[in-house]
Design a protein around this motif. Structure first.
Motif, PDB file in Angstrom:
ATOM      1  N   LYS A   1       0.830  -1.209   0.000  1.00 29.62           N
ATOM      2  CA  LYS A   1       0.000   0.000   0.000  1.00 29.62           C
ATOM      3  C   LYS A   1       0.861   1.254   0.000  1.00 29.62           C
ATOM      4  CE  LYS A   1      -4.174  -1.766   2.292  1.00 29.62           C
ATOM      5  NZ  LYS A   1      -5.023  -1.682   3.512  1.00 29.62           N
ATOM      6  N   GLY A   2       1.944   1.221   0.765  1.00 26.99           N
ATOM      7  CA  GLY A   2       2.828   2.374   0.810  1.00 26.99           C
ATOM      8  C   GLY A   2       3.447   2.670  -0.546  1.00 26.99           C
ATOM      9  N   ALA A   3       3.962   1.624  -1.204  1.00 29.05           N
ATOM     10  CA  ALA A   3       4.595   1.826  -2.511  1.00 29.05           C
ATOM     11  C   ALA A   3       3.579   2.271  -3.555  1.00 29.05           C
ATOM     12  CB  ALA A   3       5.293   0.536  -2.952  1.00 29.05           C
ATOM     13  N   LEU A   4       2.409   1.647  -3.571  1.00 31.20           N
ATOM     14  CA  LEU A   4       1.378   2.046  -4.533  1.00 31.20           C
ATOM     15  C   LEU A   4       0.908   3.470  -4.276  1.00 31.20           C
ATOM     16  CD1 LEU A   4      -0.758  -1.228  -4.731  1.00 31.20           C
ATOM     17  CD2 LEU A   4       0.758  -0.309  -6.498  1.00 31.20           C
ATOM     18  N   GLY A   5       0.939   3.882  -3.001  1.00 30.65           N
ATOM     19  CA  GLY A   5       0.515   5.238  -2.654  1.00 30.65           C
ATOM     20  C   GLY A   5       1.419   6.314  -3.221  1.00 30.65           C
ATOM     21  N   TRP A   6       2.637   5.973  -3.572  1.00 28.67           N
ATOM     22  CA  TRP A   6       3.530   6.958  -4.194  1.00 28.67           C
ATOM     23  C   TRP A   6       3.064   7.321  -5.609  1.00 28.67           C
ATOM     24  CZ3 TRP A   6       8.819   4.051  -3.265  1.00 28.67           C
ATOM     25  CH2 TRP A   6       9.038   3.927  -1.890  1.00 28.67           C
ATOM     26  N   GLY A   7       2.327   6.392  -6.246  1.00 29.53           N
ATOM     27  CA  GLY A   7       1.898   6.621  -7.624  1.00 29.53           C
ATOM     28  C   GLY A   7       2.912   6.179  -8.657  1.00 29.53           C
TER      29      GLY A   7
ATOM     30  N   PHE B   1      -3.659  -1.296 -11.748  1.00 28.89           N
ATOM     31  CA  PHE B   1      -2.549  -1.935 -12.438  1.00 28.89           C
ATOM     32  C   PHE B   1      -3.015  -3.228 -13.097  1.00 28.89           C
ATOM     33  CE2 PHE B   1      -0.409   0.973  -9.790  1.00 28.89           C
ATOM     34  CZ  PHE B   1       0.921   1.073 -10.158  1.00 28.89           C
ATOM     35  N   GLU B   2      -2.485  -3.523 -14.281  1.00 27.64           N
ATOM     36  CA  GLU B   2      -2.735  -4.815 -14.913  1.00 27.64           C
ATOM     37  C   GLU B   2      -1.611  -5.767 -14.529  1.00 27.64           C
ATOM     38  OE1 GLU B   2      -2.285  -5.218 -19.096  1.00 27.64           O
ATOM     39  OE2 GLU B   2      -0.847  -3.571 -19.282  1.00 27.64           O
ATOM     40  N   HIS B   3      -1.986  -6.996 -14.228  1.00 36.10           N
ATOM     41  CA  HIS B   3      -1.009  -8.029 -13.896  1.00 36.10           C
ATOM     42  C   HIS B   3      -0.593  -8.659 -15.220  1.00 36.10           C
ATOM     43  CE1 HIS B   3      -0.008 -11.684 -11.095  1.00 36.10           C
ATOM     44  NE2 HIS B   3       1.053 -11.175 -11.696  1.00 36.10           N
ATOM     45  N   TYR B   4       0.399  -8.065 -15.877  1.00 33.77           N
ATOM     46  CA  TYR B   4       0.710  -8.454 -17.248  1.00 33.77           C
ATOM     47  C   TYR B   4       1.784  -9.526 -17.356  1.00 33.77           C
ATOM     48  CZ  TYR B   4       5.059  -5.684 -17.399  1.00 33.77           C
ATOM     49  OH  TYR B   4       6.321  -5.190 -17.180  1.00 33.77           O
ATOM     50  N   GLU B   5       2.449  -9.837 -16.234  1.00 31.56           N
ATOM     51  CA  GLU B   5       3.464 -10.891 -16.204  1.00 31.56           C
ATOM     52  C   GLU B   5       3.502 -11.441 -14.794  1.00 31.56           C
ATOM     53  OE1 GLU B   5       7.354 -12.838 -15.769  1.00 31.56           O
ATOM     54  OE2 GLU B   5       6.681 -11.047 -14.712  1.00 31.56           O
ATOM     55  N   VAL B   6       3.979 -12.666 -14.628  1.00 29.65           N
ATOM     56  CA  VAL B   6       3.909 -13.329 -13.331  1.00 29.65           C
ATOM     57  C   VAL B   6       4.292 -12.406 -12.179  1.00 29.65           C
ATOM     58  CG1 VAL B   6       4.938 -15.147 -11.917  1.00 29.65           C
ATOM     59  CG2 VAL B   6       4.267 -15.648 -14.273  1.00 29.65           C
ATOM     60  N   SER B   7       5.397 -11.674 -12.323  1.00 26.45           N
ATOM     61  CA  SER B   7       5.922 -10.854 -11.229  1.00 26.45           C
ATOM     62  C   SER B   7       5.797  -9.358 -11.466  1.00 26.45           C
ATOM     63  CB  SER B   7       7.406 -11.201 -10.988  1.00 26.45           C
ATOM     64  OG  SER B   7       7.571 -12.571 -10.698  1.00 26.45           O
TER      65      SER B   7
ATOM     66  N   ALA C   1       1.545  -3.154 -14.141  1.00 26.85           N
ATOM     67  CA  ALA C   1       1.783  -1.855 -14.775  1.00 26.85           C
ATOM     68  C   ALA C   1       0.489  -1.086 -14.952  1.00 26.85           C
ATOM     69  CB  ALA C   1       2.449  -2.044 -16.141  1.00 26.85           C
ATOM     70  N   ARG C   2       0.617   0.219 -14.868  1.00 27.69           N
ATOM     71  CA  ARG C   2      -0.494   1.060 -15.300  1.00 27.69           C
ATOM     72  C   ARG C   2      -0.605   0.948 -16.814  1.00 27.69           C
ATOM     73  NH1 ARG C   2      -2.225   4.061 -11.133  1.00 27.69           N
ATOM     74  NH2 ARG C   2      -0.747   4.642  -9.483  1.00 27.69           N
ATOM     75  N   PRO C   3      -1.785   1.185 -17.386  1.00 31.23           N
ATOM     76  CA  PRO C   3      -1.927   1.100 -18.846  1.00 31.23           C
ATOM     77  C   PRO C   3      -0.854   1.932 -19.560  1.00 31.23           C
ATOM     78  CG  PRO C   3      -4.081   1.326 -17.821  1.00 31.23           C
ATOM     79  CD  PRO C   3      -3.074   1.495 -16.717  1.00 31.23           C
TER      80      PRO C   3
END
Length: 393
Positions: free
Chosen positions: A189-195, A250-256, A259-261
């Motif tokens: 949550k902290g990392a995603l909160g940075w944008g 974010f899209e889960h575009y690869e196992v690990s 990414a945002r569009p």
């Protein structure tokens, strides 16, 4: 003389991976090729790297390709002064050409980031920053041998934005010793909160070549065996990560990777699509035509080979058609886009007989799905994918 100069790429547009091995301190979990940042080491390394670019740039095929992505990894590439970064990219442009709009990524450790340095990188042509954050818990970071704090990681992200970067990725690790689900959720949550624009999150593995693997302890100065969390804890951390990333758009575009569009990693997609790329620097790996190769790892040996006019290749193998088929499947299935159904049908026809049964079982269990003629791993399938990949080899 190595045959690198005759390994002509099939495509006219390829990637380039540049390995900068130096680290102030080697992290216990890291299995990559690293070297101490001794006084003058970076300055001595730069002529060798530029020399290797010149050597490969004299290949008969070099004038027929352009680079559509460049990725500087390590090690700690952000130890390079901005002037050195400019020299490297200018030499790549001169010898191969870099496509307009190419993605050029530099991995950065938070403690090595400054506004002056990142602004210089941007002027040199770098378009993307990948921050090695790993954790936002100041109790855990020292056990990983990281040299930054959570506050410094946030400052580094803000500095990348201040330097003008519109594509910033954050790396995290889950499945760490002493990492519970609540702490992991706070980190995500902290990392995603940075944008950020991109998020990479990897489960801890004790890979051969790492200090933890060699010494069997969580710290080089510890006699206590490393204790990984139970599998259900790791599964819960992975599942919560996927949920939080999806909620953040974010899209889960690869196992690990998430990414945002419009912000998927262009360079890493070259790997996952089994496409071609140069490997430059000590220990760097490349793939050209049907040949996969790796440079020698010791920095001094690497430099001596380049100085002697010899491309510094240490190992190479020519892949058979069956190996290429298997790698194309395994790498392609790591992507959320999946692979054409006929690729799996072709592989299953080659046997063994149990493979058809395994694929049918995965489809029935909802670990694989088929849509629009493509086979994809589901979220549950992503987490268990290694078991399927073994069957496809």
């Amino acid at each position: 003389m190595s045959t690198l100069l005759s390994w002509a790429p099939r495509a006219g547009s390829i990637g380039a991976y540049v390995h900068v091995p130096f680290c102030v301190k080697r992290c216990g979990y890291c299995s990559f090729n690293t070297a101490p940042e001794a006084p003058g080491a970076v300055a001595r390394f730069l002529p060798a790297l530029l020399g290797e670019i010149d050597l490969v740039g004299r290949a008969p095929w070099a004038g027929a390709v352009e680079l559509r992505s460049v990725f500087l990894g390590g090690g700690t590439p952000s130890l390079l002064p901005a002037e050195a970064m400019a020299e490297i990219l200018d030499r790549l442009r001169a010898r191969f050409g870099i496509e307009a709009g190419a993605e050029i990524t530099v991995e950065c450790n938070p403690e090595s980031v400054s506004l002056e340095r990142l602004s210089g990188y941007r002027r040199a042509g770098v378009t993307r920053i990948s921050l090695g954050v790993q954790s936002l818990d100041d109790r855990i970071l020292p056990t990983l041998d990281r040299l930054h704090t959570a506050a410094q990681a946030r400052d580094a992200f803000d500095t990348a934005r201040a330097a003008g970067f519109e594509d910033v990725s954050v790396d995290l690790i889950y499945g760490l010793p002493a990492l519970d689900l609540a702490t992991w959720e706070e980190t995500v949550k902290g990392a995603l909160g940075w944008g950020p624009d991109h998020l990479s999150a990897y489960a801890l593995t004790l890979d051969e070549g790492s200090l933890w693997h060699a010494r069997g302890s969580a710290r080089p100065d510890s006699d206590c065996p490393i204790t990984l969390p139970p599998e259900d804890t790791v599964t819960a951390q992975y599942t919560r990560l996927a949920q939080l990333a999806a909620e953040a758009g974010f899209e889960h575009y690869e196992v690990s990777n998430y990414a945002r569009p419009g912000h998927r990693s262009a360079h890493n997609q070259i790997y996952w699509r089994a496409e071609e790329y140069l490997g430059l620097g000590p220990g760097a790996c490349g793939f050209l035509g049907d040949v996969r190769y790796g440079n020698v790892k010791p920095v001094e040996r690497y430099g001596a080979m380049v100085a002697g006019g010899e491309p510094p290749v240490g190992t190479h193998e020519t892949l058979t058609p069956r190996q290429r088929m298997a790698e194309r499947l395994i790498l392609g299935l790591r992507l959320g886009d999946g692979v054409p159904a006929e690729w799996l049908e072709e592989r299953a026809a080659l046997g063994p007989a149990r493979l058809k049964t395994t694929l049918a079982a995965w489809l029935e269990r909802g670990l694989l799905c088929e849509r629009d003629g493509r086979i994809r791993l589901t979220e549950a399938g992503f987490f268990l994918s290694d078991a399927l990949f073994i069957e496809l080899l």
